[in-house]
Design a protein around this motif. Structure first.
Motif, PDB file in Angstrom:
ATOM      1  N   LYS A 702       0.827  -1.200   0.000  1.00  0.00           N
ATOM      2  CA  LYS A 702       0.000   0.000   0.000  1.00  0.00           C
ATOM      3  C   LYS A 702       0.858   1.246   0.000  1.00  0.00           C
ATOM      4  O   LYS A 702       0.610   2.214  -0.732  1.00  0.00           O
ATOM      5  CB  LYS A 702      -0.929  -0.025   1.216  1.00  0.00           C
ATOM      6  CG  LYS A 702      -1.914   1.118   1.262  1.00  0.00           C
ATOM      7  CD  LYS A 702      -2.860   0.957   2.447  1.00  0.00           C
ATOM      8  CE  LYS A 702      -3.876   2.090   2.479  1.00  0.00           C
ATOM      9  NZ  LYS A 702      -4.787   1.963   3.649  1.00  0.00           N
ATOM     10  N   GLU A 703       1.914   1.251   0.841  1.00  0.00           N
ATOM     11  CA  GLU A 703       2.806   2.400   0.897  1.00  0.00           C
ATOM     12  C   GLU A 703       3.595   2.528  -0.402  1.00  0.00           C
ATOM     13  O   GLU A 703       3.892   3.643  -0.858  1.00  0.00           O
ATOM     14  CB  GLU A 703       3.769   2.247   2.088  1.00  0.00           C
ATOM     15  CG  GLU A 703       4.617   3.487   2.360  1.00  0.00           C
ATOM     16  CD  GLU A 703       5.505   3.314   3.576  1.00  0.00           C
ATOM     17  OE1 GLU A 703       6.333   4.197   3.840  1.00  0.00           O
ATOM     18  OE2 GLU A 703       5.349   2.268   4.263  1.00  0.00           O
ATOM     19  N   LEU A 704       3.939   1.387  -1.001  1.00  0.00           N
ATOM     20  CA  LEU A 704       4.660   1.399  -2.274  1.00  0.00           C
ATOM     21  C   LEU A 704       3.820   2.094  -3.355  1.00  0.00           C
ATOM     22  O   LEU A 704       4.326   2.928  -4.116  1.00  0.00           O
ATOM     23  CB  LEU A 704       4.995  -0.030  -2.670  1.00  0.00           C
ATOM     24  CG  LEU A 704       5.807  -0.255  -3.962  1.00  0.00           C
ATOM     25  CD1 LEU A 704       6.695  -1.484  -3.808  1.00  0.00           C
ATOM     26  CD2 LEU A 704       4.884  -0.452  -5.162  1.00  0.00           C
ATOM     27  N   PHE A 705       2.517   1.770  -3.418  1.00  0.00           N
ATOM     28  CA  PHE A 705       1.646   2.396  -4.413  1.00  0.00           C
ATOM     29  C   PHE A 705       1.523   3.901  -4.163  1.00  0.00           C
ATOM     30  O   PHE A 705       1.459   4.698  -5.099  1.00  0.00           O
ATOM     31  CB  PHE A 705       0.255   1.753  -4.371  1.00  0.00           C
ATOM     32  CG  PHE A 705       0.219   0.367  -4.964  1.00  0.00           C
ATOM     33  CD1 PHE A 705       1.119  -0.011  -5.946  1.00  0.00           C
ATOM     34  CD2 PHE A 705      -0.726  -0.565  -4.548  1.00  0.00           C
ATOM     35  CE1 PHE A 705       1.090  -1.286  -6.491  1.00  0.00           C
ATOM     36  CE2 PHE A 705      -0.763  -1.835  -5.088  1.00  0.00           C
ATOM     37  CZ  PHE A 705       0.150  -2.198  -6.069  1.00  0.00           C
ATOM     38  N   ARG A 706       1.499   4.292  -2.879  1.00  0.00           N
ATOM     39  CA  ARG A 706       1.364   5.707  -2.562  1.00  0.00           C
ATOM     40  C   ARG A 706       2.623   6.473  -2.939  1.00  0.00           C
ATOM     41  O   ARG A 706       2.570   7.643  -3.327  1.00  0.00           O
ATOM     42  CB  ARG A 706       1.065   5.868  -1.068  1.00  0.00           C
ATOM     43  CG  ARG A 706       0.677   7.297  -0.691  1.00  0.00           C
ATOM     44  CD  ARG A 706       0.481   7.469   0.801  1.00  0.00           C
ATOM     45  NE  ARG A 706      -0.504   6.527   1.333  1.00  0.00           N
ATOM     46  CZ  ARG A 706      -0.204   5.546   2.171  1.00  0.00           C
ATOM     47  NH1 ARG A 706       1.047   5.377   2.587  1.00  0.00           N
ATOM     48  NH2 ARG A 706      -1.143   4.721   2.614  1.00  0.00           N
ATOM     49  N   LYS A 707       3.761   5.830  -2.871  1.00  0.00           N
ATOM     50  CA  LYS A 707       5.031   6.498  -3.124  1.00  0.00           C
ATOM     51  C   LYS A 707       5.336   6.621  -4.620  1.00  0.00           C
ATOM     52  O   LYS A 707       6.125   7.470  -5.041  1.00  0.00           O
ATOM     53  CB  LYS A 707       6.160   5.723  -2.438  1.00  0.00           C
ATOM     54  CG  LYS A 707       7.483   6.471  -2.350  1.00  0.00           C
ATOM     55  CD  LYS A 707       8.494   5.669  -1.572  1.00  0.00           C
ATOM     56  CE  LYS A 707       9.796   6.447  -1.386  1.00  0.00           C
ATOM     57  NZ  LYS A 707       9.596   7.689  -0.616  1.00  0.00           N
ATOM     58  N   ALA A 708       4.667   5.785  -5.442  1.00  0.00           N
ATOM     59  CA  ALA A 708       4.962   5.752  -6.872  1.00  0.00           C
ATOM     60  C   ALA A 708       4.452   7.006  -7.568  1.00  0.00           C
ATOM     61  O   ALA A 708       3.369   7.514  -7.272  1.00  0.00           O
ATOM     62  CB  ALA A 708       4.328   4.514  -7.505  1.00  0.00           C
ATOM     63  N   VAL A 709       5.269   7.509  -8.502  1.00  0.00           N
ATOM     64  CA  VAL A 709       4.863   8.613  -9.382  1.00  0.00           C
ATOM     65  C   VAL A 709       4.278   7.973 -10.639  1.00  0.00           C
ATOM     66  O   VAL A 709       5.006   7.384 -11.448  1.00  0.00           O
ATOM     67  CB  VAL A 709       6.063   9.520  -9.736  1.00  0.00           C
ATOM     68  CG1 VAL A 709       5.619  10.611 -10.700  1.00  0.00           C
ATOM     69  CG2 VAL A 709       6.664  10.110  -8.480  1.00  0.00           C
ATOM     70  N   THR A 710       2.965   8.080 -10.814  1.00  0.00           N
ATOM     71  CA  THR A 710       2.286   7.407 -11.927  1.00  0.00           C
ATOM     72  C   THR A 710       2.322   8.267 -13.182  1.00  0.00           C
ATOM     73  O   THR A 710       2.710   9.442 -13.159  1.00  0.00           O
ATOM     74  CB  THR A 710       0.832   7.107 -11.545  1.00  0.00           C
ATOM     75  OG1 THR A 710       0.142   8.352 -11.348  1.00  0.00           O
ATOM     76  CG2 THR A 710       0.758   6.287 -10.272  1.00  0.00           C
ATOM     77  N   LYS A 711       1.902   7.651 -14.256  1.00  0.00           N
ATOM     78  CA  LYS A 711       1.877   8.351 -15.532  1.00  0.00           C
ATOM     79  C   LYS A 711       0.886   9.510 -15.503  1.00  0.00           C
ATOM     80  O   LYS A 711       1.123  10.569 -16.095  1.00  0.00           O
ATOM     81  CB  LYS A 711       1.506   7.370 -16.658  1.00  0.00           C
ATOM     82  CG  LYS A 711       1.601   7.965 -18.051  1.00  0.00           C
ATOM     83  CD  LYS A 711       1.299   6.913 -19.100  1.00  0.00           C
ATOM     84  CE  LYS A 711       1.420   7.506 -20.507  1.00  0.00           C
ATOM     85  NZ  LYS A 711       1.145   6.501 -21.560  1.00  0.00           N
ATOM     86  N   GLN A 712      -0.230   9.346 -14.800  1.00  0.00           N
ATOM     87  CA  GLN A 712      -1.198  10.432 -14.682  1.00  0.00           C
ATOM     88  C   GLN A 712      -0.591  11.645 -13.993  1.00  0.00           C
ATOM     89  O   GLN A 712      -0.779  12.787 -14.430  1.00  0.00           O
ATOM     90  CB  GLN A 712      -2.437   9.944 -13.915  1.00  0.00           C
ATOM     91  CG  GLN A 712      -3.235   8.866 -14.635  1.00  0.00           C
ATOM     92  CD  GLN A 712      -4.396   8.377 -13.797  1.00  0.00           C
ATOM     93  OE1 GLN A 712      -4.488   8.677 -12.601  1.00  0.00           O
ATOM     94  NE2 GLN A 712      -5.296   7.618 -14.415  1.00  0.00           N
ATOM     95  N   GLN A 713       0.137  11.390 -12.927  1.00  0.00           N
ATOM     96  CA  GLN A 713       0.773  12.503 -12.225  1.00  0.00           C
ATOM     97  C   GLN A 713       1.796  13.188 -13.119  1.00  0.00           C
ATOM     98  O   GLN A 713       1.910  14.421 -13.139  1.00  0.00           O
ATOM     99  CB  GLN A 713       1.439  11.991 -10.942  1.00  0.00           C
ATOM    100  CG  GLN A 713       0.457  11.425  -9.918  1.00  0.00           C
ATOM    101  CD  GLN A 713       1.158  10.751  -8.760  1.00  0.00           C
ATOM    102  OE1 GLN A 713       2.368  10.512  -8.801  1.00  0.00           O
ATOM    103  NE2 GLN A 713       0.399  10.431  -7.704  1.00  0.00           N
ATOM    104  N   ARG A 714       2.564  12.408 -13.870  1.00  0.00           N
ATOM    105  CA  ARG A 714       3.559  12.988 -14.783  1.00  0.00           C
ATOM    106  C   ARG A 714       2.882  13.827 -15.864  1.00  0.00           C
ATOM    107  O   ARG A 714       3.377  14.897 -16.232  1.00  0.00           O
ATOM    108  CB  ARG A 714       4.349  11.856 -15.423  1.00  0.00           C
ATOM    109  CG  ARG A 714       5.433  12.315 -16.400  1.00  0.00           C
ATOM    110  CD  ARG A 714       6.565  13.033 -15.697  1.00  0.00           C
ATOM    111  NE  ARG A 714       7.625  13.403 -16.648  1.00  0.00           N
ATOM    112  CZ  ARG A 714       8.737  14.038 -16.298  1.00  0.00           C
ATOM    113  NH1 ARG A 714       8.947  14.391 -15.022  1.00  0.00           N
ATOM    114  NH2 ARG A 714       9.654  14.320 -17.195  1.00  0.00           N
TER     115      ARG A 714
END
Length: 1498
Positions: A702-714
């Motif tokens: 769960k924390e790993l998913f929160r820490k990831a910079v996704t394509k949408q955010q980019r």
């Protein structure tokens, strides 16, 4: 009517009954008596029909109809029949007959008379006089609904009557068992023809007839013992005469209590016909004498118990429960029937008064849906149906006294009954009807009126019968025989048939006197008898609703089933088509996926993970591919870069996060922890090999998913990046740059510090990351060399494109390709630059061609001796194209999610863009002298309209777009629409007229049949049964018959090809035969659906209609045999010829229409070809469908015969050609999947340019024919085709015509040819100016036309056509290189400049304007130097993009102002032909040259 002579009748009788002497002596003929017909015809030698079955009743009193003709009197003129029944005939049962008449006498009289005078056969067409039940009736409306009616169908009438007051309707006399009719028209009935011992169990037990039926059946062998002719003769008259004697001289006196007058002989002028008054007086009076039950006894006077439903026993058979029952448990043997007859002989009937027992009044077996009806009310309604006179009128006619008031009718009648009856008739005695008046006047014996009517009828029957047994002049019996017959009684018959002791019966079985044997136990009442079964309303459709609904749904799903079947076929055909393609790709995929690691990529919250393949490449690249091995993303890792890897430590430990600096992260999900571990190990080895740092950490998933910079955010970051980038370049206010998030400061700061990767940079330009142009541009912009573009680096290069001068842009281009950075551009570097430009056209030029381009450009600029160029030299080469460079910009998509917002800003602030298809708005606004020079203009056809592009022109060519003249011709919107409509009508006037005529005929035949069956009242009167259904089914049947017949003419290709060369082509659009075929087919299938819907309505209505009604509608199918149960819906659908063939027709149509759709035809032509041959089955079913003549006589052949003969002749012409094998002379496999076939020209084969043929190749294992346009010209000795491999058949054709094993043409498979056939393209020569537009493989008809045109021109032939503009639209010039050879041949032979060719390469889209500008400059330069195109090698002008048809057509109006009609012929994909049609419609709004468009799609 023909009259038969007595001699003829005698001869006929002799032939039927007599025997010839073996010696042949005619004198041996012996006629002991005259043979008479059993139906009563020819009884009277002058009036053959008198008294016969099937003739009208003879009225004794004038008819009494409401209109004087045929309409029966009803409420409110007369009281309600049910109210009259309750008021006049209701009373207590159990009162004995005043003269001790037996029940046998009642049933004997009823049976005999009903057989003779029955009029209950329903008339046709069906007319109803339904009996309305008063609300709250305790028997028929206990729920007080108020809408209950008892069905009553009017009796059959003579169709020659009922036409005027002087000829009112008269009913027709029918016997109850009409199939066998009655014995002549005498009183004995027809049952003497029955076998001696008929089977009992399956005969309905009619209490009033069954016993006597068996009695008279058994009477025949016994009667042979009577005196008379020899028993060996098969036509014994003796058994026929005894019933006459019993009826007239034994039964009638007991009934009337008076003896008929003495017989004085046959009276030939006396009419013995039955009168309607007698029907009421005799048959209906017996209803008052019927008891509620009937005893059964044996010969020893034992009255037996009878079984009832539920195994209960009673003392007698209840009339209401046993009148109509096919298997009566009490009558299973002859002995039991004998007991019934003996019981009736001992039982005394009900009192002869006005009272009718409830068994008849409330529980009589009902018609149709109702199990019960009111016998008295039905009798009253029958009298009104017959138009009987009133009681007073009948008394007056028979010379009897008319009562002065109601009390004078009968003093024995209850005064309350008279008061109730009088109240219903409003105290008007003159309105009292014959039936009720006769019942009310009777007590103990029939009243004066009934007695007079019955006696008069019997005397006329006796005295008017030429075959009466007492008539000594007919030679039938001697006086001794007559005396013996007179002495025969019914008791004698019973004793002989039943074989009992005579003492068990009284001498007169019709009357029981005191002291007679076997007295009845008591006078029967309803007490002790079972209750009558209550009224039930039968629902004919009960239990059928689910099945009917399923059937209708199944029929509606036939197209879906066909669609599913077509989908399966298309799937397998598509899989077959792709089989070869997969073989080629499989090796590449295996090689690409060999070193990859499969995983699932998590794109972000609320999005589904997708399968991918991760590859670690040798150049420090991490590559992401999808299932199709398409590259999704490339991550370039820099030297000494730190790679951060985060692993999940829960939920199976299957997830990892790869942090990528300056890009969005990569989140991977593996199937197991082992697979993730294997990938991590590979990544460790990869980093170690390239000296990359690897840092591994762990955290929860769960924390790993929160820490990831996704394509949408980019993408959101890049959107802000591009907004601010363009805001600074174009000096846009921040407010105009778009809204920012609430935490805008932080977001902006983050966006401005981010850097673009090469993939994001390429995506922003709409290019591929691996393109050479992207690498050069990215390397130039990446000043710090870190592999990413910062905001400032991107801004610097963007400013040059947005605001830079032509010098700045050319310097930028120079710097980009100065790869060694020495300040010079070598020939190799110039070659590399050109190669990057050519990438957008899929490298359409070879290296040799590109080297030739480079050399020509150096030579034209005077730099042929230089190996390197300075920037000044480079800019000098572009000196003539400053205007193009000035408007050149960088086409930025905005990168990811910022696309739409950036495009909006971009559009608001960019004035114009360079286009090589149309002028920019800015250019069009310039005066003529201020625009770019004409020679450099990229406009369509400008230099080539009056002089081909590339030829040296002494004077400037005129501009293509002349705005001044167009502005003068502008009109208002309504005027333009009106002009467009006029041009449309002018263009399609033949189509409109033909469609209007055909539609009018279809509407006419529809209206004719619909009106006839709906309103013209055909004999069956089916419209009264199902108006909507019959109108729909009959009208659409006629229209569909016409359509499906004449649709054959649209497929007579040989006939159409011949007729289009005649004067008829001016009136009939033969070229639109296929379109007309589709239009007729679609209209026919719509009408077929309506036809089916109409029959669905009909089937429902017929399923709920009584058999009496169906027997009228379908007299050849149904017989009203008394079952009264209509056939179920499935009988109509699946057990009749029209129903079953109709279902099969729907199935065939569903298959044919679905498989003939454009979508499926493109995927499986073989499926279309095979299913369309079901038309043979279709027409066979159509013929069978109407042959049953269920509603009307077959009419399909009337429409079908002529088109079928014409179509058959046309097919014979084609078959005569198909039998000839044609050798292929040459076969060549051309690029783009095109197969070139050259074959022998059959002897006598004449054709015109633009025509097409159908070919078949048996070597493919199929006989299907495919259409292709001839690409050879009529003057050539051989025929040629260019066939593109787009389906299984054409692909296999390409394979088998690959190089054979020998060089001889014998090695090629032979072809079968059918044709030629004409089409609209062959009319190009009828226009002074013609425009030919070919797209893709659609250029084939124009290849023939161009060669034919040049050939005729070279011969000096006189032609109307003076100029042809050929527009070739192709994706790449390589796609149809074979056509380039034809165009080249045309250019070489076109000495009169007849043809102007324009080629449009659509794949060269304006993805990046700078690159396309340079490519355009090279093309124009190449054409200027070598007088041919860089891409095609032709002198014809080459354009990039799609053709602007409307501006081109406008320019033609100015170049050819004197031409009033211009022909436009297009062939290609539907999208292109639609654009051409739309452009023609827009241009035709102007009152100038008229563009007539002819097109073909493929």
């Amino acid at each position: 009517m023909l009259r038969a002579r007595p001699e003829a009748l005698m001869l006929l009788g002799a032939l039927l009954t007599g025997s010839l002497d073996p010696s042949g002596n005619q004198d041996a003929l012996s006629l002991p008596w005259e043979v008479q017909r059993y139906d009563g015809w020819f009884n009277n030698l002058r009036h053959h029909e008198r008294g016969a079955v099937g003739c009208r009743l003879q009225r004794r009193v004038p008819a009494n109809y409401a209109d004087g003709v045929y309409q029966a009197l009803e409420e409110p003129q007369l009281p309600n029949p049910r109210r009259l029944s309750n008021a006049a005939t209701r009373g207590i049962a159990g009162l004995p007959s005043l003269h001790n008449r037996t029940v046998l006498g009642v049933f004997f009289g009823y049976h005999v008379l009903s057989d003779v005078v029955s009029v209950e056969t329903p008339g046709c067409p069906a007319e109803f006089l339904n009996i309305r039940i008063p609300p709250g009736d305790p028997v028929f409306d206990p729920d007080q609904r108020g809408d209950v009616v008892l069905p009553f169908q009017r009796s059959r009438w003579d169709p020659e009557t009922g036409r005027s007051p002087s000829n009112p309707r008269d009913l027709v006399r029918r016997g109850r068992r009409e199939a066998r009719a009655v014995y002549r028209r005498n009183l004995a009935g027809d049952d003497y023809l029955s076998p001696p011992h008929p089977p009992l169990p399956q005969i309905p037990w009619f209490l009033m007839g069954t016993g006597l039926t068996l009695l008279l059946s058994e009477f025949r062998p016994w009667a042979q013992t009577l005196p008379g002719p020899t028993p060996s003769n098969s036509c014994l008259p003796s058994p026929l005469s005894a019933p006459q004697n019993i009826a007239v001289y034994e039964w009638l006196p007991s009934f009337l209590q008076k003896t008929p007058p003495e017989y004085t002989g046959y009276r030939p002028f006396l009419d013995p016909s039955i009168s309607p008054e007698f029907v009421v007086a005799s048959e209906q009076f017996f209803s008052t004498m019927v008891p509620p039950g009937v005893y059964m006894r044996n010969a020893s006077c034992h009255f037996r118990k009878v079984l009832n439903k539920g195994f209960q026993s009673s003392q007698a058979l209840r009339v209401c429960n046993n009148y109509w029952i096919r298997e009566n448990p009490n009558l299973n043997s002859t002995q039991e029937v004998n007991e019934l007859l003996l019981g009736m002989a001992s039982q005394i009937s009900e009192l002869e008064d006005n009272i009718v027992v409830e068994d008849l009044r409330d529980y009589w077996p009902g018609p149709g849906k109702f199990s019960r009806t009111d016998y008295v009310a039905s009798s009253i309604q029958r009298g009104r149906d017959m138009g009987l006179p009133s009681y007073s009128q009948a008394l007056l006619a028979f010379g009897l006294d008319i009562p002065r008031n109601w009390s004078d009718l009968n003093p024995n009648v209850d005064p309350q009954v008279l008061e109730a009856t009088a109240a219903l008739y409003n105290q008007d005695l003159s309105q009292l009807e014959l039936l009720l008046g006769g019942l009310l006047e009777s007590h103990g014996d029939p009243g004066p009126l009934f007695s007079a009517i019955v006696l008069d009828q019997f005397v006329r029957l006796r005295d008017g019968d030429r075959y009466w047994f007492e008539n000594t002049r007919n030679g039938l019996f001697s006086k001794k025989e007559i005396e013996d017959i007179r002495n025969t009684t019914l008791r004698d018959v019973l004793v002989a048939v039943i074989n009992i002791d005579p003492s068990a019966l009284q001498p007169n079985v019709f009357v029981w006197h005191k002291g007679a044997p076997c007295p009845q136990p008591k006078q029967l009442t309803t007490d002790g008898l079972p209750q009558c079964a209550p009224l039930t309303v039968l629902d004919f459709f009960e239990g059928s609703s689910p099945g009917f609904a399923i059937t209708i749904i199944a029929l509606c799903c036939l197209p879906l089933v066909s669609l599913l079947l077509s989908g399966v076929v298309a799937y397998f055909r598509g899989r077959e088509r792709k089989k070869l393609q997969k073989k080629v790709k499989e090796s590449v995929k295996k090689e690409a996926a060999k070193d990859g690691v499969p995983a699932m990529e998590w794109p972000g919250p609320k999005e589904r993970s997708s399968p991918i393949i991760i590859q670690l490449l040798s150049d420090r690249c991490l590559q992401v591919l999808n299932r199709r091995l398409t590259v999704l993303r490339v991550v370039q890792l820099q030297p000494l870069q730190q790679v951060n890897l985060i692993l999940s430590n829960n939920r199976g430990c299957r997830t990892l996060l790869l942090k990528i600096p300056k890009e969005y992260d990569l989140v991977l999900l593996f199937s197991s922890e082992e697979e993730r571990g294997a990938f991590v190990q590979q990544l460790r080895d990869f980093c170690m090999r390239w000296a990359l740092g690897l840092h591994v950490a762990e955290m929860s998933e769960k924390e790993l998913f929160r820490k990831a910079v996704t394509k949408q955010q980019r993408e959101r970051i890049l959107e802000i990046f591009f907004r601010h980038l363009f805001a600074q370049v174009l000096d846009i206010n921040q407010a105009d740059a778009g809204t920012l998030p609430l935490d805008s400061c932080q977001k902006v700061r983050e966006a401005l510090t981010c850097e673009l990767s090469r993939a994001e940079f390429a995506e922003s330009l709409g290019l591929k990351p691996q393109d050479m142009f992207v690498e050069s541009m990215f390397s130039l912009a990446d000043k710090d060399g870190n592999g990413y573009l910062s905001f400032r680096e991107f801004l610097d290069i963007l400013v040059v494109f947005m605001k830079g001068s032509p010098e700045d842009k050319s310097r930028l281009m120079f710097t980009m390709y100065d790869l060694d950075e020495n300040g010079f551009l070598s020939k190799d570097e110039f070659f590399t630059m050109m190669r990057s430009f050519i990438e957008i056209s899929n490298n359409c030029l070879s290296k040799a061609q590109l080297a030739e381009v480079v050399e020509s450009m150096f030579r034209e600029s005077g730099f042929q001796d230089k190996e390197e160029l300075t920037w000044e030299d480079f800019h000098f080469m572009l000196r003539d194209h400053d205007s193009e460079l000035r408007f050149t910009q960088l086409c930025v998509k905005g990168g990811g999610g910022g696309g739409s917002g950036i495009r909006d800003i971009f559009k608001q602030n960019i004035s114009c863009r360079v286009s090589f298809i149309t002028r920019t708005p800015g250019e069009r606004s310039h005066p003529q002298g201020l625009g770019p020079p004409a020679p450099e203009a990229p406009e369509l056809g400008g230099p080539g309209l009056k002089k081909r592009f590339g030829k040296k022109a002494a004077v400037p060519t005129p501009r293509l777009y002349t705005e001044a003249l167009q502005e003068k011709m502008q009109r208002g919107f309504l005027a333009q629409k009106l002009q467009q409509y006029k041009r449309f009508v002018e263009n399609y006037r033949r189509h409109i007229v033909c469609v209007a005529i055909f539609s009018a005929i279809c509407v006419g035949v529809f209206a004719d049949r619909a009106y006839y069956y709906g309103f013209a009242s055909p004999p069956s009167d089916i419209a009264q049964t199902t108006l909507v259904g019959i109108i729909l089914s009959r009208g659409t049947a006629a229209s569909v018959s016409f359509m499906f017949s004449y649709i054959l003419l649209t497929m007579c290709r040989n006939l159409i090809t011949f007729l289009r060369e005649t004067f008829l082509n001016r009136y009939v659009p033969f070229d639109a035969a296929v379109d007309f075929h589709r239009w007729i087919a679609m209209a026919a299938v719509v009408l077929a659906i309506l036809h089916s819907a109409g029959h669905a309505v009909n089937v429902y209505i017929f399923s709920v209609s009584p058999l009496s009604l169906l027997a009228c509608v379908f007299p050849n199918v149904f017989v009203n045999d008394g079952s009264k149960l209509p056939q179920k819906f499935y009988w109509w659908f699946f057990q009749t010829v029209p129903g079953m063939t109709g279902v099969l027709l729907l199935l065939v149509l569903a298959i044919m229409y679905v498989f003939a759709s454009h979508h499926f035809r493109r995927r499986s032509f073989r499926g279309f070809w095979l299913t369309h041959h079901l038309y043979i089955l279709l027409y066979a079913l159509l013929i069978i469908h109407g042959s049953y003549a269920l509603i009307q006589l077959p009419t399909f052949h009337i429409y079908f015969l002529v088109p079928a003969i014409i179509y058959g002749g046309d097919k014979l012409v084609s078959l005569s050609r198909k039998k000839v094998e044609i050798s292929v002379v040459k076969a060549e496999l051309l690029p783009s999947g095109v197969t070139y076939l050259q074959f022998q020209r059959p002897q006598g084969f004449e054709y015109k340019s633009g025509q097409w043929v159908r070919i078949a190749c048996l070597a493919l294992g199929t006989t299907e024919y495919h259409p292709f346009t001839l690409t050879s010209a009529p003057h050539e000795d051989t025929l040629s085709l260019h066939i593109r491999a787009v389906g299984p058949w054409t692909t296999r054709l390409r394979e088998i015509y690959s190089s054979p094993k020998g060089n001889a043409c014998v090695g090629y498979p032979k072809l079968y040819l059918d044709g030629p056939f004409g089409e609209g393209h062959q009319e190009w020569h009828k226009f002074e100016v013609s425009v030919l537009v070919g797209g893709g493989i659609g250029v084939t008809p124009f290849a023939s036309i161009l060669k034919d045109l040049v050939f005729k021109s070279s011969l000096g032939s006189q032609m109307l056509c003076k100029k042809i503009y050929f527009i070739w639209v192709t994706r790449t010039q390589r796609q149809f290189e074979w056509l380039a050879d034809i165009i080249r041949e045309v250019e070489e032979n076109d000495h009169q400049d007849l043809v102007s060719v324009h080629i449009y390469v659509t794949q060269l889209a304006e993805k990046f304007d700078l690159r396309t500008t340079m490519l355009y400059i090279c093309e124009r330069h190449f054409q200027k130097v070598l007088n041919r195109s860089l891409f095609t090698g032709l002198r014809s002008i080459t354009h990039f993009g799609r053709p602007p048809f409307e501006p081109f057509f406008n320019s033609l109006q100015e170049v050819h102002p004197q031409v009033r009609k211009i022909g436009v012929f297009s062939c290609g994909p539907p999208g292109m032909t639609k654009n051409v049609e739309k452009a023609c419609q827009l241009v035709n709004r102007q009152d100038r040259a008229h563009f007539m468009h002819h097109y073909e799609n493929f």
